[in-house]
Design a protein around this motif. Structure first.
Motif, PDB file in Angstrom:
ATOM      1  N   LEU A  98       0.840  -1.296   0.099  1.00 56.82           N
ATOM      2  CA  LEU A  98       0.072  -0.051  -0.128  1.00 56.82           C
ATOM      3  C   LEU A  98       0.854   1.150   0.021  1.00 56.82           C
ATOM      4  CD1 LEU A  98      -3.105   0.353   0.304  1.00 56.82           C
ATOM      5  CD2 LEU A  98      -2.792   1.047   2.521  1.00 56.82           C
ATOM      6  N   HIS A  99       0.628   2.145  -1.086  1.00 57.45           N
ATOM      7  CA  HIS A  99       1.398   3.372  -0.942  1.00 57.45           C
ATOM      8  C   HIS A  99       0.549   4.605  -1.117  1.00 57.45           C
ATOM      9  CE1 HIS A  99       5.095   1.195  -2.930  1.00 57.45           C
ATOM     10  NE2 HIS A  99       4.110   0.519  -3.038  1.00 57.45           N
ATOM     11  N   PRO A 100       0.920   5.716  -0.540  1.00 62.06           N
ATOM     12  CA  PRO A 100       0.225   6.868  -0.626  1.00 62.06           C
ATOM     13  C   PRO A 100      -0.212   7.102  -2.205  1.00 62.06           C
ATOM     14  CG  PRO A 100       2.525   7.544  -0.093  1.00 62.06           C
ATOM     15  CD  PRO A 100       2.237   5.881  -0.208  1.00 62.06           C
ATOM     16  N   TRP A 101      -1.259   7.648  -2.361  1.00 61.20           N
ATOM     17  CA  TRP A 101      -1.858   8.201  -3.692  1.00 61.20           C
ATOM     18  C   TRP A 101      -1.060   9.468  -4.194  1.00 61.20           C
ATOM     19  CZ3 TRP A 101      -3.836   5.695  -7.755  1.00 61.20           C
ATOM     20  CH2 TRP A 101      -4.024   6.598  -8.838  1.00 61.20           C
ATOM     21  N   ILE A 102      -0.468   9.476  -5.413  1.00 57.89           N
ATOM     22  CA  ILE A 102       0.048  10.669  -5.960  1.00 57.89           C
ATOM     23  C   ILE A 102      -0.613  11.230  -6.906  1.00 57.89           C
ATOM     24  CG2 ILE A 102       2.447  11.553  -6.652  1.00 57.89           C
ATOM     25  CD1 ILE A 102       2.706  10.588  -3.810  1.00 57.89           C
ATOM     26  N   ASP A 103      -1.177  12.409  -6.616  1.00 58.02           N
ATOM     27  CA  ASP A 103      -1.789  13.077  -7.873  1.00 58.02           C
ATOM     28  C   ASP A 103      -0.718  13.670  -8.735  1.00 58.02           C
ATOM     29  OD1 ASP A 103      -4.473  13.245  -7.267  1.00 58.02           O
ATOM     30  OD2 ASP A 103      -4.176  14.484  -5.568  1.00 58.02           O
ATOM     31  N   GLY A 104      -0.889  13.241 -10.027  1.00 55.67           N
ATOM     32  CA  GLY A 104       0.295  13.332 -10.758  1.00 55.67           C
ATOM     33  C   GLY A 104      -0.333  12.846 -12.450  1.00 55.67           C
ATOM     34  N   ARG A 105       0.590  13.267 -13.310  1.00 57.33           N
ATOM     35  CA  ARG A 105       0.165  12.527 -14.661  1.00 57.33           C
ATOM     36  C   ARG A 105       1.550  12.350 -15.568  1.00 57.33           C
ATOM     37  NH1 ARG A 105       0.452  16.448 -19.280  1.00 57.33           N
ATOM     38  NH2 ARG A 105       0.911  18.773 -18.342  1.00 57.33           N
ATOM     39  N   HIS A 106       1.395  11.446 -16.467  1.00 59.22           N
ATOM     40  CA  HIS A 106       2.722  11.160 -17.223  1.00 59.22           C
ATOM     41  C   HIS A 106       2.910  11.920 -18.343  1.00 59.22           C
ATOM     42  CE1 HIS A 106       2.415   7.343 -14.837  1.00 59.22           C
ATOM     43  NE2 HIS A 106       1.047   7.194 -15.142  1.00 59.22           N
ATOM     44  N   ARG A 107       4.187  12.251 -18.568  1.00 53.97           N
ATOM     45  CA  ARG A 107       4.498  13.023 -19.810  1.00 53.97           C
ATOM     46  C   ARG A 107       5.535  12.456 -20.592  1.00 53.97           C
ATOM     47  NH1 ARG A 107       5.081  19.185 -17.545  1.00 53.97           N
ATOM     48  NH2 ARG A 107       4.815  19.617 -19.695  1.00 53.97           N
ATOM     49  N   HIS A 108       5.344  12.321 -21.842  1.00 53.66           N
ATOM     50  CA  HIS A 108       6.280  11.942 -22.803  1.00 53.66           C
ATOM     51  C   HIS A 108       7.247  12.867 -23.095  1.00 53.66           C
ATOM     52  CE1 HIS A 108       7.726  10.248 -26.795  1.00 53.66           C
ATOM     53  NE2 HIS A 108       7.416   9.031 -26.046  1.00 53.66           N
ATOM     54  N   GLY A 109       8.429  12.518 -23.647  1.00 58.25           N
ATOM     55  CA  GLY A 109       9.293  13.581 -24.036  1.00 58.25           C
ATOM     56  C   GLY A 109       9.002  14.668 -25.104  1.00 58.25           C
ATOM     57  N   GLY A 110       7.860  14.429 -25.884  1.00 54.80           N
ATOM     58  CA  GLY A 110       7.225  15.382 -26.620  1.00 54.80           C
ATOM     59  C   GLY A 110       6.511  16.445 -26.029  1.00 54.80           C
ATOM     60  N   PHE A 250      11.746   7.910 -23.823  1.00 49.58           N
ATOM     61  CA  PHE A 250      11.206   9.277 -23.641  1.00 49.58           C
ATOM     62  C   PHE A 250      10.923  10.099 -24.829  1.00 49.58           C
ATOM     63  CE2 PHE A 250      11.458   8.706 -19.064  1.00 49.58           C
ATOM     64  CZ  PHE A 250      10.441   9.566 -18.555  1.00 49.58           C
ATOM     65  N   PHE A 251      12.195  10.216 -25.787  1.00 50.81           N
ATOM     66  CA  PHE A 251      12.201  10.911 -26.808  1.00 50.81           C
ATOM     67  C   PHE A 251      12.104  10.391 -28.225  1.00 50.81           C
ATOM     68  CE2 PHE A 251      14.910  12.389 -23.304  1.00 50.81           C
ATOM     69  CZ  PHE A 251      14.305  13.566 -23.078  1.00 50.81           C
ATOM     70  N   VAL A 252      11.534   9.070 -28.415  1.00 51.25           N
ATOM     71  CA  VAL A 252      11.225   8.466 -29.716  1.00 51.25           C
ATOM     72  C   VAL A 252      10.024   9.309 -30.156  1.00 51.25           C
ATOM     73  CG1 VAL A 252       9.659   6.498 -28.920  1.00 51.25           C
ATOM     74  CG2 VAL A 252      10.644   6.429 -31.002  1.00 51.25           C
ATOM     75  N   ARG A 253       9.743   9.577 -31.310  1.00 51.23           N
ATOM     76  CA  ARG A 253       8.727  10.192 -32.026  1.00 51.23           C
ATOM     77  C   ARG A 253       7.892   9.144 -32.929  1.00 51.23           C
ATOM     78  NH1 ARG A 253      12.548  14.823 -34.991  1.00 51.23           N
ATOM     79  NH2 ARG A 253      12.314  16.456 -33.526  1.00 51.23           N
ATOM     80  N   PRO A 254       6.674   9.295 -32.825  1.00 56.92           N
ATOM     81  CA  PRO A 254       5.909   8.245 -33.452  1.00 56.92           C
ATOM     82  C   PRO A 254       6.362   7.614 -34.950  1.00 56.92           C
ATOM     83  CG  PRO A 254       4.384  10.212 -32.738  1.00 56.92           C
ATOM     84  CD  PRO A 254       5.933  10.521 -32.909  1.00 56.92           C
ATOM     85  N   VAL A 255       6.992   8.531 -35.653  1.00 54.10           N
ATOM     86  CA  VAL A 255       7.712   7.757 -36.877  1.00 54.10           C
ATOM     87  C   VAL A 255       8.984   7.107 -36.743  1.00 54.10           C
ATOM     88  CG1 VAL A 255       6.914   9.585 -38.024  1.00 54.10           C
ATOM     89  CG2 VAL A 255       8.985  10.060 -37.186  1.00 54.10           C
TER      90      VAL A 255
END
Length: 337
Positions: A98-110, A250-255
């Motif tokens: 059990l961990h504390p809930w962290i409010d946050g979001r994921h961010r890609h390198g783009g 993190f830094f790969v583009r869709p292409v």
């Protein structure tokens, strides 16, 4: 709810109140997570389900590491102790934490500015340097340091490619994924035939690493990293290779190309903070490039295990190996220049 955790038995082991709501969090590929609301607050409940990472002793070691890292100011989310002081609850043969809930979001390198890319590289450098401080040397930890790993043998890869091509041919009804898989397998075989003489030697020295540093394991609050999560693969491995692997995600583009200006900012900050040399990063680039040329884990999941969760990552990841081979010198310069 599929695979519902035993909330009653679990919460009796913690001073966390009674369950109000419990919802699965779907982003992990190894283990199961739940957003848990109780009468005393919000928590992240983790079910350590994957057999390779579910050993309670290994989980407890991960927990000790995050507790010590938190003491150094590294953004992590250490587990909460139960009534007995332990951070791993084993119920019905399954391990939970059990961990504390962290409010946050994921961010890609783009989604990161150049300055934020520098901060990301510095953060990973701090993680590596801090793990060196808080984790015991292998001899003191009662374990043998892993020997430098051999790089993939292309002869084994050719055998795997032939096996996967057979699975693609036999898959019915054929679909667009099969078509792309066949194209990439034939393309990769040709690249390996062309570059077989560039197989790297054994890897260099190892140290403690997170083991799975990528966008889904880093939470942001606003513009700042709030927590590095999912330490399931904490272990002794080449540090510079983790820095290169992380950047390639993190830094790969869709292409399937890397955003090299962002890679450069990230890598310079990592080298400065971790004390890594350009030559160490250049060697890591070569080993990770070779690893990518020989790796087909997404196709193996799809065709051998019938697990399609990684399918959305396959187009960019498979194109990256081709682009990286063509732009090898530019990639090396971005990491080591």
């Amino acid at each position: 709810m599929p695979h519902a955790p035993p909330l009653g038995a679990l919460l009796r082991q913690y001073a966390a109140g009674s369950a109000v709501a419990c919802e699965p969090v779907d982003q992990g590929l190894l283990n199961r997570g739940y957003r848990l609301c109780t009468t005393r607050g919000r928590y992240f409940l983790k079910h350590h389900f994957d057999p390779e990472t579910a050993d309670p002793a290994a989980i407890a070691r991960q927990h000790r590491a995050t507790e010590r890292l938190a003491g150094l100011g590294v953004p992590v989310a250490p587990p909460l102790p139960g009534r007995d002081g332990r951070t791993v609850a084993v119920i019905g043969g399954h391990a939970y934490a059990l961990h504390p809930w962290i409010d946050g979001r994921h961010r890609h390198g783009g989604q990161l500015t150049t300055g934020q890319c520098e901060r990301l590289g510095s953060l990973l450098g701090v993680v590596h340097a801090s793990l060196e401080r808080v984790m015991p040397a292998p001899a003191r930890a009662g374990e043998k340091a892993p020997a430098a790993a051999d790089s993939a043998d292309p002869a084994d890869t050719f055998t795997l490619i032939d096996d996967l091509l057979g699975r693609v041919r036999r898959h019915r009804p054929a679909d667009t994924f099969d078509e792309l898989a066949r194209h990439r397998l034939l393309e990769r075989r040709a690249l390996l035939e062309q570059h077989a003489d560039r197989r790297p030697p054994r890897g260099g020295s190892v140290g403690w690493v997170h083991g799975d540093f990528h966008p889904f394991n880093l939470l942001y609050k606003g513009d700042a990293p709030a927590a590095i999560v999912d330490w399931d693969r904490l272990g002794l491995r080449p540090r510079a290779e983790e820095a290169v692997r992380a950047a390639a995600i993190f830094f790969v583009r869709p292409v399937g190309a890397l955003d090299l200006p962002k890679v450069r900012a990230y890598a310079r900050a990592y080298r400065r903070t971790a004390g890594a040399t350009p030559s160490q990063l250049a060697a890591a680039v070569h080993r990770v490039w070779w690893e990518r040329l020989n790796d087909f884990w997404m196709l193996r999941w799809h065709y051998e295990r019938g697990d399609t969760r990684a399918d959305p990552q396959f187009p960019a990841a498979s194109a990256l190996a081709v682009w990286w081979t063509r732009e090898y010198d530019a990639v090396c310069e971005a990491f080591a220049g």
